[in-house]
Design a protein around this motif. Structure first.
Motif, PDB file in Angstrom:
ATOM      1  N   THR A  59       0.852  -1.196   0.000  1.00 25.22           N
ATOM      2  CA  THR A  59       0.000   0.000   0.000  1.00 25.22           C
ATOM      3  C   THR A  59       0.887   1.246   0.000  1.00 25.22           C
ATOM      4  OG1 THR A  59      -0.168  -0.238   2.385  1.00 25.22           O
ATOM      5  CG2 THR A  59      -2.019  -1.035   1.086  1.00 25.22           C
ATOM      6  N   GLU A  60       1.643   1.395  -1.105  1.00 27.91           N
ATOM      7  CA  GLU A  60       2.601   2.499  -1.237  1.00 27.91           C
ATOM      8  C   GLU A  60       2.403   3.166  -2.586  1.00 27.91           C
ATOM      9  OE1 GLU A  60       6.418   0.589  -1.003  1.00 27.91           O
ATOM     10  OE2 GLU A  60       6.164   0.017   1.109  1.00 27.91           O
ATOM     11  N   ASP A  61       3.231   4.204  -2.830  1.00 27.36           N
ATOM     12  CA  ASP A  61       3.279   4.824  -4.142  1.00 27.36           C
ATOM     13  C   ASP A  61       4.350   4.084  -4.953  1.00 27.36           C
ATOM     14  OD1 ASP A  61       2.762   6.534  -6.193  1.00 27.36           O
ATOM     15  OD2 ASP A  61       3.443   8.346  -5.177  1.00 27.36           O
ATOM     16  N   PHE A  62       4.389   4.307  -6.269  1.00 23.62           N
ATOM     17  CA  PHE A  62       5.446   3.745  -7.108  1.00 23.62           C
ATOM     18  C   PHE A  62       6.795   4.282  -6.629  1.00 23.62           C
ATOM     19  CE2 PHE A  62       1.711   4.272  -9.822  1.00 23.62           C
ATOM     20  CZ  PHE A  62       1.572   3.001 -10.341  1.00 23.62           C
ATOM     21  N   THR A  63       7.755   3.382  -6.382  1.00 18.06           N
ATOM     22  CA  THR A  63       9.098   3.842  -6.032  1.00 18.06           C
ATOM     23  C   THR A  63      10.121   2.912  -6.682  1.00 18.06           C
ATOM     24  OG1 THR A  63       9.265   2.427  -4.081  1.00 18.06           O
ATOM     25  CG2 THR A  63       8.370   4.642  -3.737  1.00 18.06           C
ATOM     26  N   ILE A  64      11.394   3.358  -6.646  1.00 18.56           N
ATOM     27  CA  ILE A  64      12.480   2.513  -7.114  1.00 18.56           C
ATOM     28  C   ILE A  64      12.578   1.295  -6.200  1.00 18.56           C
ATOM     29  CG2 ILE A  64      14.987   2.449  -7.504  1.00 18.56           C
ATOM     30  CD1 ILE A  64      14.049   4.516  -9.325  1.00 18.56           C
ATOM     31  N   GLY A  65      12.188   1.443  -4.937  1.00 15.62           N
ATOM     32  CA  GLY A  65      12.268   0.341  -3.977  1.00 15.62           C
ATOM     33  C   GLY A  65      11.269  -0.772  -4.276  1.00 15.62           C
ATOM     34  N   ASN A  66      10.030  -0.408  -4.593  1.00 15.18           N
ATOM     35  CA  ASN A  66       9.009  -1.456  -4.787  1.00 15.18           C
ATOM     36  C   ASN A  66       8.800  -1.819  -6.262  1.00 15.18           C
ATOM     37  OD1 ASN A  66       7.145   0.469  -5.883  1.00 15.18           O
ATOM     38  ND2 ASN A  66       6.464   1.026  -3.832  1.00 15.18           N
ATOM     39  N   GLY A  67       9.423  -1.084  -7.163  1.00 18.20           N
ATOM     40  CA  GLY A  67       9.327  -1.407  -8.584  1.00 18.20           C
ATOM     41  C   GLY A  67       7.910  -1.312  -9.132  1.00 18.20           C
ATOM     42  N   PHE A 116     -10.597   0.334  -2.568  1.00 14.02           N
ATOM     43  CA  PHE A 116      -9.282   0.370  -1.936  1.00 14.02           C
ATOM     44  C   PHE A 116      -9.455  -0.115  -0.504  1.00 14.02           C
ATOM     45  CE2 PHE A 116      -6.309   2.895  -4.661  1.00 14.02           C
ATOM     46  CZ  PHE A 116      -7.181   3.195  -5.683  1.00 14.02           C
ATOM     47  N   ASN A 117      -8.460  -0.862  -0.001  1.00 16.37           N
ATOM     48  CA  ASN A 117      -8.538  -1.331   1.379  1.00 16.37           C
ATOM     49  C   ASN A 117      -7.287  -0.916   2.138  1.00 16.37           C
ATOM     50  OD1 ASN A 117      -9.324  -2.591   3.714  1.00 16.37           O
ATOM     51  ND2 ASN A 117      -8.742  -4.648   3.030  1.00 16.37           N
ATOM     52  N   GLY A 118      -7.450  -0.079   3.155  1.00 14.72           N
ATOM     53  CA  GLY A 118      -6.302   0.321   3.968  1.00 14.72           C
ATOM     54  C   GLY A 118      -5.301   1.162   3.206  1.00 14.72           C
ATOM     55  N   ARG A 119      -5.767   1.862   2.206  1.00 13.30           N
ATOM     56  CA  ARG A 119      -4.906   2.774   1.458  1.00 13.30           C
ATOM     57  C   ARG A 119      -5.820   3.838   0.854  1.00 13.30           C
ATOM     58  NH1 ARG A 119      -3.089   5.089  -3.132  1.00 13.30           N
ATOM     59  NH2 ARG A 119      -0.937   4.759  -3.812  1.00 13.30           N
ATOM     60  N   ALA A 120      -5.373   5.100   0.896  1.00 13.36           N
ATOM     61  CA  ALA A 120      -6.217   6.165   0.360  1.00 13.36           C
ATOM     62  C   ALA A 120      -6.423   5.971  -1.135  1.00 13.36           C
ATOM     63  CB  ALA A 120      -5.575   7.519   0.645  1.00 13.36           C
ATOM     64  N   PRO A 121      -7.654   6.127  -1.626  1.00 16.24           N
ATOM     65  CA  PRO A 121      -7.952   5.969  -3.053  1.00 16.24           C
ATOM     66  C   PRO A 121      -7.279   7.049  -3.920  1.00 16.24           C
ATOM     67  CG  PRO A 121      -9.970   5.793  -1.758  1.00 16.24           C
ATOM     68  CD  PRO A 121      -8.887   6.276  -0.826  1.00 16.24           C
ATOM     69  N   THR A 122      -7.015   6.689  -5.175  1.00 12.61           N
ATOM     70  CA  THR A 122      -6.443   7.631  -6.132  1.00 12.61           C
ATOM     71  C   THR A 122      -7.564   8.170  -7.035  1.00 12.61           C
ATOM     72  OG1 THR A 122      -6.028   5.966  -7.834  1.00 12.61           O
ATOM     73  CG2 THR A 122      -4.310   6.283  -6.184  1.00 12.61           C
ATOM     74  N   THR A 152      -0.609  12.170   0.660  1.00 11.94           N
ATOM     75  CA  THR A 152      -0.289  12.303  -0.765  1.00 11.94           C
ATOM     76  C   THR A 152      -1.549  12.314  -1.618  1.00 11.94           C
ATOM     77  OG1 THR A 152       1.709  11.066  -0.331  1.00 11.94           O
ATOM     78  CG2 THR A 152       1.077  11.281  -2.634  1.00 11.94           C
ATOM     79  N   GLU A 153      -2.451  11.373  -1.363  1.00 14.02           N
ATOM     80  CA  GLU A 153      -3.651  11.298  -2.200  1.00 14.02           C
ATOM     81  C   GLU A 153      -4.578  12.489  -1.959  1.00 14.02           C
ATOM     82  OE1 GLU A 153      -3.580   9.558  -4.668  1.00 14.02           O
ATOM     83  OE2 GLU A 153      -2.191   7.958  -4.171  1.00 14.02           O
ATOM     84  N   TYR A 154      -4.596  12.996  -0.733  1.00 10.11           N
ATOM     85  CA  TYR A 154      -5.394  14.200  -0.481  1.00 10.11           C
ATOM     86  C   TYR A 154      -4.870  15.348  -1.345  1.00 10.11           C
ATOM     87  CZ  TYR A 154      -7.122  18.437   1.734  1.00 10.11           C
ATOM     88  OH  TYR A 154      -7.674  19.678   1.935  1.00 10.11           O
ATOM     89  N   ARG A 155      -3.544  15.526  -1.309  1.00 12.43           N
ATOM     90  CA  ARG A 155      -2.910  16.602  -2.082  1.00 12.43           C
ATOM     91  C   ARG A 155      -3.216  16.438  -3.577  1.00 12.43           C
ATOM     92  NH1 ARG A 155       1.751  16.256  -4.313  1.00 12.43           N
ATOM     93  NH2 ARG A 155       2.580  14.533  -3.102  1.00 12.43           N
ATOM     94  N   ARG A 156      -3.080  15.214  -4.064  1.00 10.38           N
ATOM     95  CA  ARG A 156      -3.365  14.974  -5.482  1.00 10.38           C
ATOM     96  C   ARG A 156      -4.826  15.239  -5.806  1.00 10.38           C
ATOM     97  NH1 ARG A 156      -0.232   9.250  -5.860  1.00 10.38           N
ATOM     98  NH2 ARG A 156       1.842  10.089  -6.316  1.00 10.38           N
ATOM     99  N   SER A 157      -5.696  14.765  -4.924  1.00 10.41           N
ATOM    100  CA  SER A 157      -7.121  14.903  -5.202  1.00 10.41           C
ATOM    101  C   SER A 157      -7.550  16.367  -5.213  1.00 10.41           C
ATOM    102  CB  SER A 157      -7.938  14.115  -4.180  1.00 10.41           C
ATOM    103  OG  SER A 157      -7.701  12.736  -4.364  1.00 10.41           O
ATOM    104  N   VAL A 158      -6.925  17.194  -4.368  1.00  9.39           N
ATOM    105  CA  VAL A 158      -7.228  18.631  -4.408  1.00  9.39           C
ATOM    106  C   VAL A 158      -6.923  19.156  -5.810  1.00  9.39           C
ATOM    107  CG1 VAL A 158      -6.568  20.910  -3.541  1.00  9.39           C
ATOM    108  CG2 VAL A 158      -6.860  19.006  -1.937  1.00  9.39           C
ATOM    109  N   GLY A 159      -5.773  18.757  -6.352  1.00  8.25           N
ATOM    110  CA  GLY A 159      -5.402  19.181  -7.706  1.00  8.25           C
ATOM    111  C   GLY A 159      -6.389  18.684  -8.759  1.00  8.25           C
TER     112      GLY A 159
END
Ligand SMILES: [Zn+2]
Lengths: 312, 256
Positions: free
Chosen positions: A41-49, A198-204, A290-297
């Motif tokens: 339940t993360e964003d895309f990163t180099i760590g999680n591919g 979505f379960n346990g993660r803010a929706p996009t 993060t998703e709140y910020r994106r959703s405002v946009g």
């Protein structure tokens, strides 16, 4: 000293799992002959591919049905290998629930198999797929190596679909995107809800129509009750045996739109809205800030327009 | 230019709280932009410049939607302001807008199209001829300026061109605030086949005709621009009038 440093580097690289580009996909049995791969339940990163999404497969009498193919070619390939460990039956159909990149960029690994999606999803993948892929190259780096858009080859529509000796109930909804396909596997009672849930993660919300999304969630809750759904596989987050994540997603969307409406009516400008703190119940929800910020946009301009136009 | 700047900085520092005085710089771009020298030459040519923390430029550090990046300029901590210039160093069209606060405080919120990550700055010229510069970096995944406006794809907006909607708030925490939205494609001219078409000037006056603020807008201002102003007193309607570069005019009265 130099040697110590390079050992340290290897340890660090191993820590983020990036060195061998192995997603370590773990098959999770969710019902008889039904399996899922649960992403972080993360964003895309180099760590999680980009392994932040749920994908699944059904071992039907005459073959395997795949639901969503993950964020990259490597993911699709590793997913196919993991499926082969469970069943030696051929993959007969891949379904893409919607046109978001984490759900279809593994299609290339199934290029020899029919790939089906709703008409609007097919269109979205063709027109926006490359831009999405580019974005993931930027966020997930070399995990994406070799990934290209493989558009679906077959149009699916709402209703019963008989595949490989199994009956699927296809439900065509929208709201998370312009076309969101929900798949219910009749014999197991598993609902694959895609990103409507979505379960346990803010929706996009980059392509969301929140009003339609809320309507779709009501429909899903009815389906869960009336169609004997026993297991719910959300697009992101843990699998459940009840409708809790449907209510959770609805509560977030209701809170989000109420907050934006109230802000617009009170005269807040977009920067003021972005500066608002999350309420206590969402402070520890993964990706909430993060998703709140994106959703405002994504959503505030239209809500603000409503408030300004009704003010005259 | 070095000598008079230093004098100005020392004089100002004496009037400011220690933390702000420490941040006050008369040379060296605090945003460390490779384009600062060009910006200075273009917009502030020859005049003394101070990087001044009292000029607040508020914008998200990461812009989710590069077509609609919210920017708030607040220079109300400065007195005797003549004009405010807003620009973005790395935008294909650098100049965003200029505003001239008369009867209204030097506070303006708006949205801009950004093509790539860039500093967004406000340079505030005070009556003594000094430019006070504030700014912030905005990171974005490109596309804001060379993406067509939504209006360019549909003829619908023509019926509503230059339609103004807005509200004033006379009580509550945002008392004195005015917000308005103008229907306009604000085409940059950077999209092949679509010429530049944008609002050029907006005048805000009070009900008695006294000027509150004049705003000159350029291509990078977002489609269907939304502005936020602050009035010191709300006495009656706010009158907004303006025109675009094709000579279309508009006029609207925003009641309290
Ligand atoms: Zn999605």
């Amino acid at each position: 000293m130099k040697r110590l440093f390079s050992i340290l580097l290897v340890v660090l690289a191993g820590g983020v799992g990036a060195e061998d580009f192995d997603y370590h996909l773990a098959v999770q049995a969710v019902a008889p002959d039904v399996y899922a791969f649960i992403g972080k339940t993360e964003d895309f990163t180099i760590g999680n591919g980009g392994n932040i999404v749920n994908t699944a497969f059904i071992v039907a009498p005459q073959g395997v049905i795949v639901i969503d193919s993950g964020p990259s070619l490597r993911y699709g390939q590793q997913m196919r290998q993991a499926i082969a460990q469970v069943s030696d039956k051929p993959v007969v159909l891949v379904i893409n629930t919607h046109h978001h990149p984490d759900h279809f960029l593994g299609n290339q690994a199934f290029a020899d198999v029919p790939i089906g999606a709703l008409a609007e999803t097919r269109q979205g993948i063709v027109s926006e797929g490359n831009a999405f892929a580019e974005n993931l190259f930027r966020m997930s780096g070399d995990w994406m190596k070799g990934t290209e858009v493989q558009a679906p080859s077959r149009t699916l529509s709402a209703g019963k679909l008989e595949v490989a000796g199994r009956t699927l109930h296809l439900v065509a909804l929208n709201g998370h995107t312009g076309a969101d396909l929900v798949v219910i596997d009749e014999s197991s009672g598993v609902m694959f809800a895609g990103d409507l849930v979505f379960n346990g993660r803010a929706p996009t919300t980059p392509h969301a129509d929140v009003g339609h999304w809320l309507t779709a969630l009501d429909r899903l809750e009815t389906l869960v009750r009336d169609e004997g759904v026993r297991v719910l596989v959300p697009g992101h987050g843990m699998v459940t045996r009840d409708a809790t994540p449907i209510r959770q997603t609805r509560a977030w969307l209701n809170w989000l739109t109420a907050t934006l409406r109230e802000s617009a009516r009170a005269g807040l400008d977009m920067n003021d809205v972005l500066a608002r703190p999350l309420p206590p119940e969402y402070v520890s929800l993964p990706m909430a800030a993060t998703e709140y910020r994106r959703s405002v946009g994504h959503l505030f301009p239209a809500i603000e327009q409503e408030a300004l136009e009704s003010g005259r | 230019m070095k000598y008079p700047l230093t004098i100005a900085a020392i004089a100002l520092a004496a009037l400011m709280p220690p933390a702000e005085a420490a941040a006050l710089k008369d040379n060296g771009d605090p945003l460390d932009s490779a384009r600062w020298a060009d910006m200075e030459k273009t917009f502030l040519a020859g005049a003394p410049v101070l990087f001044d923390p009292r000029v607040k430029v508020i914008a998200p550090s990461t812009a989710e939607n590069p077509m609609q990046v919210p920017v708030t300029v607040d220079a109300t901590a400065l007195a005797s302001i003549v004009e405010v210039v807003v620009f973005a160093d790395f935008n294909p069209i650098v100049q965003v807008l200029r505003f001239f606060p008369d009867g209204a405080p030097a506070y303006l919120g708006f949205r801009v199209k950004l093509q790539q990550s860039t500093p967004v700055r406000a340079a505030v010229r005070t009556a003594d001829g000094v430019w006070h510069v504030g700014g912030t970096w905005v990171n974005t995944v490109g596309g804001g300026c060379t993406a067509p406006s939504a209006a360019a794809a549909s003829p619908e907006w023509q019926k509503r061109l230059n339609e103004v909607s807005g509200r004033q708030w006379s009580e509550g925490p945002n008392a004195g605030r005015v917000r308005l939205r103008i229907v306009h494609p604000m085409d940059t001219g950077l999209v092949a086949g679509t010429p530049a078409f944008h609002i050029e000037e907006i005048n805000f006056t009070d009900a008695a005709g006294k000027r509150l603020m004049r705003v000159q807008t350029y291509e990078p201002v977002s489609e269907n621009p939304v502005f936020t102003l602050q009035r010191t007193v709300v006495d009656g309607a706010l009158e907004a009038s303006g025109r675009d570069n094709n000579g279309n005019v508009f006029q609207a009265s925003i009641a309290p």
